[in-house]
Design a protein around this motif. Structure first.
Motif: not given
Lengths: 226, 233
Positions: B30-57
């Motif tokens: 979560m820290v990495l998602a907020v601090q390290y990754t860039p903000v996605e151009a189209n989706q903005g901050l909502a895309q951050k959930i991807f780092y939790i959603h995709v691995p659990s799926a």
């Protein structure tokens, strides 16, 4: 082989004779189906939704609920007087025991469907003249598949608490793929399209039947043998 | 020899350690998602959930559920209670991961798609999987006798595993709204390095979390089984 088949038919015959003499399950399953159809009729706004748009869903939801109710019966009747222990002791292979139970269940559910269909035509005023052969084939293929799964599950749930509630919980996810294809096949058929338009759906239903009938025959002994 | 319930303690401890480590890893992701990754151009901050959603799926669908199915098959063959315990633990963890997927998905879907839920193929498949897993646990809960519980749930586990391709075939008839895979696909991953690294760490963390949860659940079940056996003896 012929003897094995005779065993299966004997078991199926026993179940059907039992049902014909008591008629309680058949009657209750059919009345249930009719009630579902009636509820559906009042659950829609006739000025907003045309009957024909809703008809395939109504038919299949009714059929699937009635089938679950009907399939609960298969092994509950064996619970009385420990009748099932008798069946297990009989010199019949587990596979044929399953096939016998399956055939009886299939016949039973098909009879319920055969009574539901005219009621559906009557209540929902659907013209089935052109769709009938295709629809009957779809019903047969879809039913053959989920009854195979339902027969295994009903043998399991009679041994659990809340058996009547457990069967739908386990079985409905397994009924959804055949239902999706059955509805997809029924919609074009009701719209007067020829049978050749729905071959893909029928093929899927047949594939499901082959997979789950085979699997059920193989797994049934794990359910009944201790 | 009387069964000794304390035999389960090392397993439970191991499960706890792994789980705590993995949970720390989730926090790190979560820290990495907020601090390290860039903000996605189209989706903005909502895309951050991807780092939790995709691995659990991915862990739920490609690890936990197949493991349950595999353990079920082996159980019917070998009748080893360890396999039954493992299958049950794996199914339970799979349902938790599915629940994570089914909650994080709509949170992302609302701002991006404008709707909490849609009957897209992937969503429907996950939902069905979740209900299958719930059914599996309901069945287990309704049977007292351990051998019977093992056999019945193994039968359901195998049937469920065979059902998944059929659900897949039938739900993918609908139009897809869900984003396509960006990493697990035939061509090269199409993500900027920072996003890719975080996601890969996510996969690792959620795999450890799965192992930790399963070990813990396995240990608790083992303790219960040993206790019952000790009481019976």
């Amino acid at each position: 082989m012929r003897r094995a088949l005779r065993h299966a038919l004997a078991i199926a015959g026993k179940d059907l004779r039992l049902e014909l003499r008591s008629r309680t399950s058949l009657l209750s399953a059919t009345v249930f189906a009719a009630l579902v159809l009636i509820v559906f009729n009042f659950a829609r706004d006739p000025t907003a939704v045309a009957t024909i748009d809703l008809a395939p869903s109504v038919l299949w939801v009714t059929v699937s609920f009635a089938s679950v109710v009907a399939m609960n019966r298969a092994f509950t009747v064996e619970r009385e007087n420990a009748a099932f222990d008798g069946l297990l002791l009989a010199p019949v292979s587990r596979e044929m025991l399953y096939v016998g139970k399956y055939l009886a269940n299939l016949a039973f559910v098909l009879v319920v469907e055969a009574i539901t269909l005219p009621l559906f035509v009557l209540f929902f005023n659907v013209d089935l003249r052109h769709a009938l052969p295709g629809l009957l084939l779809t019903m047969l293929l879809a039913t053959a598949g989920f009854v195979a799964v339902g027969t295994v599950f009903s043998a399991m749930v009679v041994r659990t608490r809340f058996a009547e509630l457990m069967l739908p919980i386990l079985l409905l996810p397994f009924m959804v793929p055949p239902l999706i294809y059955a509805v997809k096949t029924t919609v074009p058929l009701f719209a007067g399209r020829p049978l050749s338009d729905v071959v893909e759906g029928l093929r899927f239903l047949a594939l499901y039947d082959v997979a789950f009938i085979t699997l059920s025959v193989l797994l049934f002994s794990a359910v009944v043998d201790e | 020899m009387t069964p000794d319930p304390s035999r389960a303690h090392p397993v439970i401890t191991r499960g706890m350690v792994l789980t705590v480590l993995a949970l720390a890893g989730v926090a790190a992701v979560m820290v990495l998602a907020v601090q390290y990754t860039p903000v996605e151009a189209n989706q903005g901050l909502a895309q951050k959930i991807f780092y939790i959603h995709v691995p659990s799926a991915v862990v739920a669908i490609w690890v936990a559920v197949p493991m349950t199915g595999l353990a079920s098959m082996l159980y019917l063959w070998l009748h080893d209670p360890r396999l039954d315990r493992f299958a049950a633990a794996s199914a339970e963890v799979a349902s938790v991961f599915c629940l994570v997927v089914l909650t994080t998905g709509p949170i992302w879907g609302k701002p991006i798609w404008g709707t909490w839920w849609t009957w897209d193929g992937r969503l429907t498949l996950t939902l069905f999987l979740f209900f299958l897993l719930l059914g599996y646990q309901t069945l287990r809960a309704a049977i007292r006798e351990p051998l019977e519980r093992g056999r019945f749930s193994a039968v359901l586990g195998i049937m469920g595993l065979v059902l998944i391709p059929f659900i897949h075939l039938s739900v993918y008839l609908w139009r897809g709204l869900h984003p396509k895979p960006v990493v697990l696909k035939p061509s090269e991953p199409s993500l900027p390095p920072a996003m890719l690294h975080t996601l890969l760490i996510g996969f690792g963390v959620f795999t450890v979390l799965y192992i930790g949860f399963v070990t813990l659940r396995y240990g608790i079940q083992l303790a219960q089984d040993l206790r019952e056996a000790a009481d019976a003896a």
